[in-house]
Design a protein around this motif. Sequence first.
Motif: not given
Length: 550
Positions: A378-391
């Motif tokens: 299974n894989v989890f996408i962290w919110e904002g990861e779909e936008l390519g947000l940097p730290q």
Amino acid sequence: MNVQTLTSPTVAIDAPAPIEWWRGAVLYQVYPRSFADSNDDGVGDLAGITAHLDHIASLGVDGVWLSPFFTSPMKDFGYDVADYCGVDPIFGTMADFDALVARAHQLGLKVIIDQVYAHTSDEHIWFEESRSSLTNAKADWYVWADAKPDGSPPSNWQSVFGGPAWTWDARRRQYYMHNFLKEQPQLNVRNPAVQDALLDAMKFWLDRGVDGFRLDALNFAMHDPKLTDNPPLVGNGKRTRPFDFQDKIHNQSQPEIPAFLTRLRRLADRVGAETGRARFLVAEVGGDRANEEMKLYTEGHDRLHSAYGFLYLYADRLTTELVDRGPAMWPGVEGEGWPSWTFSNHDAPRAISRWAEGRDEKRMAAMCMLLLMCLRGNVFIWEGEELGLPQAHVPYDRLVDPEAIANWPETLGRDGARTPMPWRHDRLHAGFSTVEPWLPVDPRHVPMAVDAQEADPASMLHLTRRMVGLRRRFATLKTGGMTMLPAPAGLLVFQRGEGDDALLCVFNLSHEAVDWTAPDGWSVVEAVNVAGDVTDALPSLAGLLLAKSG
């Protein structure tokens, strides 16, 4: 806690299970405080999540995992639970939660919620009763111990957030244990009555329609009742806290934990069989023995379905050797559990900032999304990861995370990963709220907002939808095996599945182009960061997915 006491399960553990929707699923993690503020108080809430569920569903994911929204004084932002069966007013009401579940299910999304069974808040009514005397009904529901003759704590155990794992309580004239903040007293999960109460809480949420649970800090759920001192940790790893100096074999990782997990699995299977909808249990297991404990907690058919791996979360670099550890840990032998992976979450700095090493972060984000979808598990996408947000950068005077404040400037990841989701590039606070948010919006995130990326067909958002779609397009990516293959230095090459359904996954993790040509009989079905046809070299951060030709 207004729930009914559980009766003994009537369905055997090995009863036929409903369809395993969760195996190979893609789940999207939401941190409620940071997702969307519907009532303009600067904090995200359940109604805000519901209003944006269409965005989550548009990604093509199978479900959503909600970090804690339970009643809490928020000393650790909800992981200090004061009522397992209550919604904190800052997030809304139980009606808001029910509406969220109903809307998610309408959209075909499963709903996974956090459960924190190792500790509670010191404001939980159980702890208030437990600390009131040595003889009350819940006196043994938490871990209490007398002081040593010199008044010092009962053992040398250290807390994750710094300092001893013991705090003196004048009312009981004893110490209580806490593996995290002193406001998070340790439950005595060895006590069958405590287990019953936790199962009641789990049943409460199952009855409200949730599809599964992510079980927080599960290897902290039990302690050595002899209170034996931990030995020093051998090795020269990074040590920023006293906790890092100990081999933590007595304050966690106890051999009795799996029996408790079997009780959780029985309940999940029972409800799944009664409703015809399988429930999913995934453990969070970190620490020095995470690999062996993840396998222990998921082996066979009477424990948890999956374990949430930390392999990538704190890695400073993305390397072939790092990825190789996944299939080595989970080779797919009989009776083995099922892995779950994520590159970023609410506890770790965002992966693209850790791994870019000066390279283009958008290209890194694109390659990482394809890689994540190609992993077995299974894989989890962290919110904002779909936008390519940097730290995000959070200045010291805006930090709220107790760990970051206590260990400044060494552990800054949690606040910088939890900043508000940017929805509108042309609105105040990127459309998250009309008032100052609980954490600041990083100015770099504003032009990366959802609305701006929706309007750009070449955006990371559109690429994410395409990458997630690969798991629906190719069943091999959901459940096929994973075999690492030899490759030139800098390239990561592995195969998913066997025979005609096999897929070849190729990634250039290096800073330079690497010579490589596709083997005969394979054709490219997906590519990122590659201009034109693949000829004799792959550029840095290129990613390819190939299928058998003809």
